[in-house]
Write an enzyme that holds these catalytic residues in place. Sequence first.
Site, PDB file in Angstrom:
ATOM      1  N   GLU A  38       0.828  -1.204   0.000  1.00 45.16           N
ATOM      2  CA  GLU A  38       0.000   0.000   0.000  1.00 45.16           C
ATOM      3  C   GLU A  38       0.869   1.265   0.000  1.00 45.16           C
ATOM      4  OE1 GLU A  38      -3.309   0.460  -0.402  1.00 45.16           O
ATOM      5  OE2 GLU A  38      -2.809   2.586  -0.311  1.00 45.16           O
ATOM      6  N   THR A  80      -5.917   2.033  -5.361  1.00 46.55           N
ATOM      7  CA  THR A  80      -5.574   0.606  -5.247  1.00 46.55           C
ATOM      8  C   THR A  80      -6.288  -0.221  -6.311  1.00 46.55           C
ATOM      9  OG1 THR A  80      -5.504   0.899  -2.842  1.00 46.55           O
ATOM     10  CG2 THR A  80      -5.374  -1.357  -3.656  1.00 46.55           C
ATOM     11  N   HIS A 195      -1.219   3.514   4.793  1.00 41.34           N
ATOM     12  CA  HIS A 195      -2.161   4.335   4.031  1.00 41.34           C
ATOM     13  C   HIS A 195      -2.271   5.701   4.688  1.00 41.34           C
ATOM     14  CE1 HIS A 195      -5.820   5.749   2.128  1.00 41.34           C
ATOM     15  NE2 HIS A 195      -5.754   4.739   1.282  1.00 41.34           N
ATOM     16  N   ASP A 254       1.328   0.190  -5.055  1.00 44.34           N
ATOM     17  CA  ASP A 254       0.169   0.510  -5.895  1.00 44.34           C
ATOM     18  C   ASP A 254       0.167   1.946  -6.420  1.00 44.34           C
ATOM     19  OD1 ASP A 254      -0.426   1.529  -3.360  1.00 44.34           O
ATOM     20  OD2 ASP A 254      -2.461   0.723  -3.293  1.00 44.34           O
ATOM     21  N   HIS A 255       0.633   2.884  -5.605  1.00 44.15           N
ATOM     22  CA  HIS A 255       0.621   4.299  -6.022  1.00 44.15           C
ATOM     23  C   HIS A 255       1.423   5.091  -5.004  1.00 44.15           C
ATOM     24  CE1 HIS A 255      -2.341   4.600  -2.848  1.00 44.15           C
ATOM     25  NE2 HIS A 255      -3.033   3.634  -3.432  1.00 44.15           N
TER      26      HIS A 255
END
Length: 399
Positions: A38, A80, A195, A254-255
Amino acid sequence: TKKDYEKAAAYLERTNKDVQSDYFGIAKGKNVILINLESTQQFVIGRKVKGEEITPFLNSLIKDSFYFDHVYHQTAQGKTSDAEFMFDQSLYPLSSGSVYVRRPDNEYIAMPEILAKSGYHSASFHGNVASFWNREEAYDAFGYNDFFSMNSYDVTEANSVNYGIKDGAFLEQSMPYLKSLEEPFYSKFLLLTNHFPFILDEEDILLDDADTGVDVVDRYFQTVRYQDEMLQNFFEDLKKSGLYENSVVVLIGDHYGISESYYDGIETYLDEELSTPEELDLQRVPLIIHVPGEEGKTIHHPGGQIDIQPTILHLLGTDTSPYPHFGQDLLADDRDSFVVLRDGDFITEDVTYTKQLCYDRATSKQTDMSRCAPFFEKRNKELYYSDAILNGDLLRFAE
Ligand code: GP9
Ligand code: MN
């Protein structure tokens, strides 16, 4: 219409997306354990805070894995879910909204369905509620056999933080489910603790404060460090269970986690002012592929999340040519590196196009637009045909 599908398929064939590497089939029949890290950005790899590594476990894992240090995230608003979508389908996400939410009724030819042809069972693991990002519906469309979501876990106040169950408890409680899966399997784990806004309980803080003056950045290093520790525990459990020797483990971010408004903290940490191409390079995510028995190798060629699906399929010895996909095998040396981000920026072997300017990748200096312009048409076509497939539900015409 079927004509539209044929046009997209002809484009994909012309651009030769199926170049294979020397590693084709080296992991034939092995399980796949794909772990979504994440919000994990590549720049934390190998770096330290106050003398301590931020990712000691990943740093050691890299030594005997394929490690790609120039893979860019290509996600948009679907975050995500956009990343997952690329891993499973090798199509670009939509320019706005999430494919999972907007297009769950489309026909897909996703990883679970492709691997089912070779006898693979597929499962996704995630600690949040099943309806988040409309996963439950989307997974049905992709052909997942199992989805272990919040209801499958013992989630308590004590083992939760921020979005839900902490990575440690999540991975620990996932082990019995993973062990019970029929082999070979394709499994996907979506972590949650790292996150925004990067909250940890006191007992989970394993790294000193970086003192960048930007709290979000300081906390980010600590949640990344926590995630790394929980991954180490998970790998130990995999070894104990015997799954480790029989599985390809893919770890990928993911980012981004740190948005532009907090770049001050990154600049303080790096002790330098970020240039425009360096800011784009912050959009890189780590990609680590561990194949048991294979020697470590670092690959610097640029790649994207869209390339995950063909890379994994080729390692398993699956011919990708029957399946419409926009990615390429990242292990193939003679591929044409070309990474298109969802906002139209792109990266080639030699140039970076961002903020409507062209940069030389070797020097990071601005260069003549004539070096970027020849790629505009290809960039446009990539996004155009992928959008056409999604908006026209064109995969229903594929054989
Ligand atoms: C929530 C998880 C995180 O289920 O996917 O959400 P995102 O990173 O997309 O905001
Ligand atoms: Mn995410």
